[in-house]
Design a protein around this motif. Structure first.
Motif, PDB file in Angstrom:
ATOM      1  N   ASP A   1       0.834  -1.210   0.000  1.00 61.79           N
ATOM      2  CA  ASP A   1       0.000   0.000   0.000  1.00 61.79           C
ATOM      3  C   ASP A   1       0.869   1.260   0.000  1.00 61.79           C
ATOM      4  OD1 ASP A   1      -2.089   1.755   0.176  1.00 61.79           O
ATOM      5  OD2 ASP A   1      -2.604   1.294   2.256  1.00 61.79           O
ATOM      6  N   LYS A   2       1.107   1.789  -1.189  1.00 63.70           N
ATOM      7  CA  LYS A   2       1.776   3.087  -1.383  1.00 63.70           C
ATOM      8  C   LYS A   2       3.088   3.215  -0.595  1.00 63.70           C
ATOM      9  CE  LYS A   2      -2.506   5.589  -2.357  1.00 63.70           C
ATOM     10  NZ  LYS A   2      -3.412   6.685  -1.947  1.00 63.70           N
ATOM     11  N   ILE A   3       4.012   2.307  -0.856  1.00 64.75           N
ATOM     12  CA  ILE A   3       5.295   2.391  -0.155  1.00 64.75           C
ATOM     13  C   ILE A   3       6.354   3.025  -1.057  1.00 64.75           C
ATOM     14  CG2 ILE A   3       4.772   0.376   1.266  1.00 64.75           C
ATOM     15  CD1 ILE A   3       6.783  -1.206  -0.433  1.00 64.75           C
ATOM     16  N   SER A   4       7.278   3.708  -0.440  1.00 59.43           N
ATOM     17  CA  SER A   4       8.416   4.295  -1.143  1.00 59.43           C
ATOM     18  C   SER A   4       9.687   3.867  -0.410  1.00 59.43           C
ATOM     19  CB  SER A   4       8.306   5.816  -1.169  1.00 59.43           C
ATOM     20  OG  SER A   4       7.186   6.230  -1.925  1.00 59.43           O
ATOM     21  N   ILE A   5      10.578   3.210  -1.098  1.00 64.56           N
ATOM     22  CA  ILE A   5      11.823   2.716  -0.513  1.00 64.56           C
ATOM     23  C   ILE A   5      12.966   2.960  -1.495  1.00 64.56           C
ATOM     24  CG2 ILE A   5      12.995   0.756   0.580  1.00 64.56           C
ATOM     25  CD1 ILE A   5      10.415  -0.666   0.881  1.00 64.56           C
ATOM     26  N   ASP A   6      14.146   3.205  -0.948  1.00 63.30           N
ATOM     27  CA  ASP A   6      15.352   3.336  -1.753  1.00 63.30           C
ATOM     28  C   ASP A   6      16.320   2.230  -1.347  1.00 63.30           C
ATOM     29  OD1 ASP A   6      17.426   4.096  -3.298  1.00 63.30           O
ATOM     30  OD2 ASP A   6      17.757   6.051  -2.365  1.00 63.30           O
ATOM     31  N   PHE A   7      16.713   1.380  -2.329  1.00 64.38           N
ATOM     32  CA  PHE A   7      17.687   0.318  -2.082  1.00 64.38           C
ATOM     33  C   PHE A   7      18.992   0.704  -2.780  1.00 64.38           C
ATOM     34  CE2 PHE A   7      13.467  -1.659  -2.209  1.00 64.38           C
ATOM     35  CZ  PHE A   7      13.420  -2.331  -0.999  1.00 64.38           C
TER      36      PHE A   7
ATOM     37  N   THR B   1      22.530  -6.347  -0.934  1.00 62.17           N
ATOM     38  CA  THR B   1      21.823  -7.465  -0.301  1.00 62.17           C
ATOM     39  C   THR B   1      20.511  -6.979   0.305  1.00 62.17           C
ATOM     40  OG1 THR B   1      23.972  -8.397   0.303  1.00 62.17           O
ATOM     41  CG2 THR B   1      22.039  -9.373   1.321  1.00 62.17           C
ATOM     42  N   ILE B   2      19.429  -7.695   0.002  1.00 58.07           N
ATOM     43  CA  ILE B   2      18.124  -7.424   0.610  1.00 58.07           C
ATOM     44  C   ILE B   2      17.680  -8.690   1.306  1.00 58.07           C
ATOM     45  CG2 ILE B   2      15.744  -6.689   0.223  1.00 58.07           C
ATOM     46  CD1 ILE B   2      16.706  -5.275  -2.315  1.00 58.07           C
ATOM     47  N   ILE B   3      17.452  -8.581   2.621  1.00 55.32           N
ATOM     48  CA  ILE B   3      17.187  -9.763   3.434  1.00 55.32           C
ATOM     49  C   ILE B   3      15.798  -9.672   4.054  1.00 55.32           C
ATOM     50  CG2 ILE B   3      17.981 -11.138   5.393  1.00 55.32           C
ATOM     51  CD1 ILE B   3      20.731  -9.758   5.038  1.00 55.32           C
ATOM     52  N   VAL B   4      14.972 -10.664   3.790  1.00 57.41           N
ATOM     53  CA  VAL B   4      13.693 -10.819   4.474  1.00 57.41           C
ATOM     54  C   VAL B   4      13.911 -11.822   5.596  1.00 57.41           C
ATOM     55  CG1 VAL B   4      11.342 -11.714   4.296  1.00 57.41           C
ATOM     56  CG2 VAL B   4      12.252 -10.254   2.482  1.00 57.41           C
ATOM     57  N   ALA B   5      13.568 -11.434   6.829  1.00 56.50           N
ATOM     58  CA  ALA B   5      13.857 -12.333   7.953  1.00 56.50           C
ATOM     59  C   ALA B   5      12.837 -12.183   9.061  1.00 56.50           C
ATOM     60  CB  ALA B   5      15.253 -12.049   8.495  1.00 56.50           C
ATOM     61  N   HIS B   6      12.518 -13.310   9.705  1.00 60.61           N
ATOM     62  CA  HIS B   6      11.750 -13.291  10.947  1.00 60.61           C
ATOM     63  C   HIS B   6      12.701 -13.155  12.132  1.00 60.61           C
ATOM     64  CE1 HIS B   6       8.135 -15.062   8.831  1.00 60.61           C
ATOM     65  NE2 HIS B   6       7.595 -14.151   9.624  1.00 60.61           N
ATOM     66  N   ARG B   7      13.842 -13.822  12.041  1.00 65.50           N
ATOM     67  CA  ARG B   7      14.822 -13.757  13.121  1.00 65.50           C
ATOM     68  C   ARG B   7      15.598 -12.446  13.021  1.00 65.50           C
ATOM     69  NH1 ARG B   7      17.336 -19.912  13.154  1.00 65.50           N
ATOM     70  NH2 ARG B   7      15.375 -21.010  13.477  1.00 65.50           N
ATOM     71  N   LEU B   8      15.382 -11.567  13.971  1.00 66.02           N
ATOM     72  CA  LEU B   8      15.986 -10.249  13.909  1.00 66.02           C
ATOM     73  C   LEU B   8      17.497 -10.299  14.056  1.00 66.02           C
ATOM     74  CD1 LEU B   8      13.408  -8.154  15.962  1.00 66.02           C
ATOM     75  CD2 LEU B   8      13.383  -8.807  13.566  1.00 66.02           C
ATOM     76  N   SER B   9      18.007 -11.357  14.693  1.00 64.66           N
ATOM     77  CA  SER B   9      19.458 -11.477  14.849  1.00 64.66           C
ATOM     78  C   SER B   9      20.161 -11.515  13.496  1.00 64.66           C
ATOM     79  CB  SER B   9      19.791 -12.737  15.651  1.00 64.66           C
ATOM     80  OG  SER B   9      19.269 -13.890  15.004  1.00 64.66           O
ATOM     81  N   THR B  10      19.451 -11.969  12.467  1.00 60.50           N
ATOM     82  CA  THR B  10      20.008 -12.028  11.114  1.00 60.50           C
ATOM     83  C   THR B  10      20.332 -10.639  10.594  1.00 60.50           C
ATOM     84  OG1 THR B  10      18.596 -13.956  10.740  1.00 60.50           O
ATOM     85  CG2 THR B  10      19.603 -12.985   8.800  1.00 60.50           C
ATOM     86  N   LEU B  11      19.665  -9.609  11.147  1.00 58.96           N
ATOM     87  CA  LEU B  11      19.751  -8.260  10.593  1.00 58.96           C
ATOM     88  C   LEU B  11      20.641  -7.325  11.404  1.00 58.96           C
ATOM     89  CD1 LEU B  11      15.946  -7.888   9.765  1.00 58.96           C
ATOM     90  CD2 LEU B  11      17.766  -8.672   8.266  1.00 58.96           C
ATOM     91  N   LYS B  12      21.402  -7.836  12.363  1.00 57.23           N
ATOM     92  CA  LYS B  12      22.207  -6.975  13.236  1.00 57.23           C
ATOM     93  C   LYS B  12      23.210  -6.129  12.467  1.00 57.23           C
ATOM     94  CE  LYS B  12      22.023  -9.348  17.686  1.00 57.23           C
ATOM     95  NZ  LYS B  12      22.817 -10.035  18.750  1.00 57.23           N
ATOM     96  N   ASN B  13      23.728  -6.655  11.384  1.00 55.55           N
ATOM     97  CA  ASN B  13      24.809  -5.959  10.681  1.00 55.55           C
ATOM     98  C   ASN B  13      24.382  -5.273   9.389  1.00 55.55           C
ATOM     99  OD1 ASN B  13      26.759  -6.775  12.623  1.00 55.55           O
ATOM    100  ND2 ASN B  13      26.853  -8.788  11.634  1.00 55.55           N
TER     101      ASN B  13
END
Length: 595
Positions: free
Chosen positions: A370-376, A546-558
């Motif tokens: 729904d109407k998202i704006s993102i910059d990768f 790199t674009i990471i979809v994750a449930h485990r937030l520890s995956t996203l620390k870095n």
């Protein structure tokens, strides 16, 4: 029914062109020489009392005598015998050419159907694919073209018998016109009598073609779920559906067999019945001479057999035509569901992927994004978190362009995605999902996707080893008895979950992507395997976007930036430390995971 045959001929003509009619032309020539050989029986019979001369009574005998004189031969029985022999030898040679060309066309047809279907699958919309099951596509490309090939064979045979019938009946008409008329009327009556039977067989064919797809679906799903089904003793639940399809196919096969048996068994009695009736009329009512009647009987018997063979071929065509209709209909579906492509190529991703007011929905009343704006940005690592069904994986599908936004625009290196040549972009993407894609082949081939020979190509070997090291799976491979030549089994059954995932990552790294998408790549792994895979991902930071979809937030620390997605909207963003201290939703998720 005749109209349908022409429709089916045009259907096959789409894939083979006008060359299919060459077979009919060859059949016409073969039928002519057969008829010529039979016609020469007339002067032979009339000259049995005097083998050194031929009768010159009647236009047929005069024509044959002229033909013999033209070749400088003596007008006697020996010449007739020679001409009959040569006529049937030529007929045999032409028949060989016809059958050989038919075999060639069937091979070309099978190749064209399967190749074109596979190419069409490669370009179909993802939305069309997602609405159907694997069994459907497997049935269409694997089973149905072969049965469609049999329908083609029958329709070619039908045409050949039809041409043969016309030629022989025409010659019978020349011999005695009344006999010819009676023969033609007899043939038409027989074809009309079988019309309803042909319709019934075609109906069975269409049901069979559809049911084969259903059976294939259940077989594939039962084999894919074999471990679960056997471990929980639930094969019987699948067995019910499988047996239902098998029973339908069996009953249809039996009914079709009955129809074919009926047609085959009545052919000769019907032919004899009509012949006896016509002979009776010719001799006892019309008082015709015996010799031309005997020749006409031979012509008529051959012609009537061809007419009855036309009926058998009709039935054979309709028995299998449902398969070809299914294949032809799939080609039409593929045309209507072909993925639209642009012409602007993304040569080397180097700037950014930008979403501007992007919305997406599969159906009108259910909004996914729904109407998202993102910059990768290029070479940055981005994390996407949120509850199941929040739209995270859909964002990845929009990045790969397999889904098209319902509203808004996507820009890749400042190029509107709607004009991008999609494969030029997708070749730069590595994609690792929770559902690993592993092939029943060697580890080397799974990493390189058959890009070259690991054992004989030093460059390929070096690239495979480097990819394995980057994915933290090299040591495991080295400990295998056959190393990189070890076979991993169907869908990697001989590997653990973590090993499959790292092998999957190694394959994507072998491709040297500019963008790596990781969709729940570690969610199904144990802690140790997750740690190893996580190290692989962290080592890529600054080297690959790199674009990471994750449930485990520890995956996203870095990662450099994290977006929290909820009900298709971006509700929070920032790096890990900022979100865990200042946010609401991310902080709540972190507490639940005891971070």
């Amino acid at each position: 029914m005749i109209k349908d045959i022409f429709k089916y001929l045009k259907m096959y003509q789409l894939y083979l062109g006008y060359r299919i009619y060459i077979i009919y032309f060859l059949g016409l020539i073969a039928a002519f020489f057969e008829g010529l050989g039979i016609l020469m029986l007339l002067p032979l019979l009339e000259s049995l009392d005097n083998i050194n001369s031929l009768s010159n009574e009647g236009y047929i005998n005069k024509s044959i005598n002229f033909f013999i004189d033209f070749f400088g031969m003596e007008p006697n029985v020996l010449s007739i015998l020679m001409f009959i022999t040569v006529a049937f030898i030529i007929k045999g040679f032409i028949t060989f050419l016809s059958l050989g060309f038919n075999a060639y066309l069937k091979g070309i047809l099978l190749f064209n159907l399967k190749e074109n279907l596979f190419n069409a699958y490669n370009n179909m919309k993802y939305s069309y694919y997602s609405k159907r099951d694997t069994g459907y596509f497997s049935n269409i490309i694997n089973e149905q073209p072969i049965k469609g090939l049999e329908a083609f064979n029958q329709i070619i045979i039908l045409g050949g018998h039809f041409v043969n019938s016309i030629v022989l009946l025409s010659l019978a008409f020349i011999m005695t016109w009344l006999f010819g008329i009676m023969a033609i009327v007899s043939g038409i009556i027989m074809l009309i009598l079988f019309l309803r039977l042909n319709s019934f067989v075609r109906h069975l064919s269409r049901i069979t073609a559809h049911e084969n797809g259903i059976l294939t679906k259940w077989l594939i799903q039962s084999l894919h779920g074999f471990k679960y089904l056997i471990s929980t003793s639930q094969f019987n639940k699948i067995r019910t559906s499988v047996l239902k399809s098998i029973k339908i196919l069996t009953n249809n096969q039996i009914k079709t067999g009955y129809a074919a048996a009926f047609t085959q068994s009545v052919r000769e009695p019907i032919a004899v019945l009509f012949i006896m009736g016509i002979i009776y009329v010719q001799i006892f009512i019309l008082n015709q001479k015996l010799e031309p009647i005997l020749v006409s009987v031979v012509l008529f018997y051959r012609a009537l057999n061809s007419v009855l063979a036309v009926q058998s071929s009709f039935q054979g065509t309709f028995q299998h035509i449902g398969s070809m209709e299914l294949v032809d209909n799939e080609f039409k579906n593929q045309i209507n569901n072909k993925e639209k492509n642009g012409e602007e190529k993304i040569k080397s991703f180097s700037k950014s992927i930008v979403f501007k007011d992007i919305s997406f929905n599969y159906i009108e009343d259910k909004i996914i994004i729904d109407k998202i704006s993102i910059d990768f940005p290029y070479l940055k690592s981005i994390g996407l978190v949120g509850a199941s069904g929040s739209g995270k994986s859909t964002i990845l599908d929009l990045i790969t362009l397999i889904n098209k936004p319902s509203a808004g625009k996507i820009f890749i290196d400042n190029v509107d995605s709607s004009i991008i040549e999609k494969n030029s972009w997708r070749r730069q993407i590595g994609y690792v999902s929770q559902d690993t894609v592993i092939f029943d082949d060697t580890i080397a081939n799974n990493i390189s996707m058959w890009a070259g020979d690991y054992n004989n190509d030093d460059d390929i070997k070096k690239r495979i080893i480097n990819a394995a090291k980057e994915a933290n799976i090299f040591d495991f491979i080295q400990n295998q008895e056959l190393g990189f030549n070890s076979v991993v089994g169907d869908r990697g059954v001989l590997l653990s979950g973590g090993q499959k995932q790292r092998l999957f990552i190694a394959r994507e790294l072998f491709r040297k992507p500019k963008l790596l998408l990781l969709d729940e790549a570690t969610s199904a792994l144990d802690s140790e395997s997750e740690k190893i895979v996580q190290e692989s991902i962290d080592n890529l930071k600054g080297k690959i976007t790199t674009i990471i979809v994750a449930h485990r937030l520890s995956t996203l620390k870095n990662v450099d930036e994290i977006y929290v997605v909820d009900n298709g909207k971006i509700i929070e963003k920032g790096n890990f430390n900022k979100l865990i201290s200042d946010s609401f939703h991310f902080k709540k998720l972190a507490k639940l995971q005891q971070l």
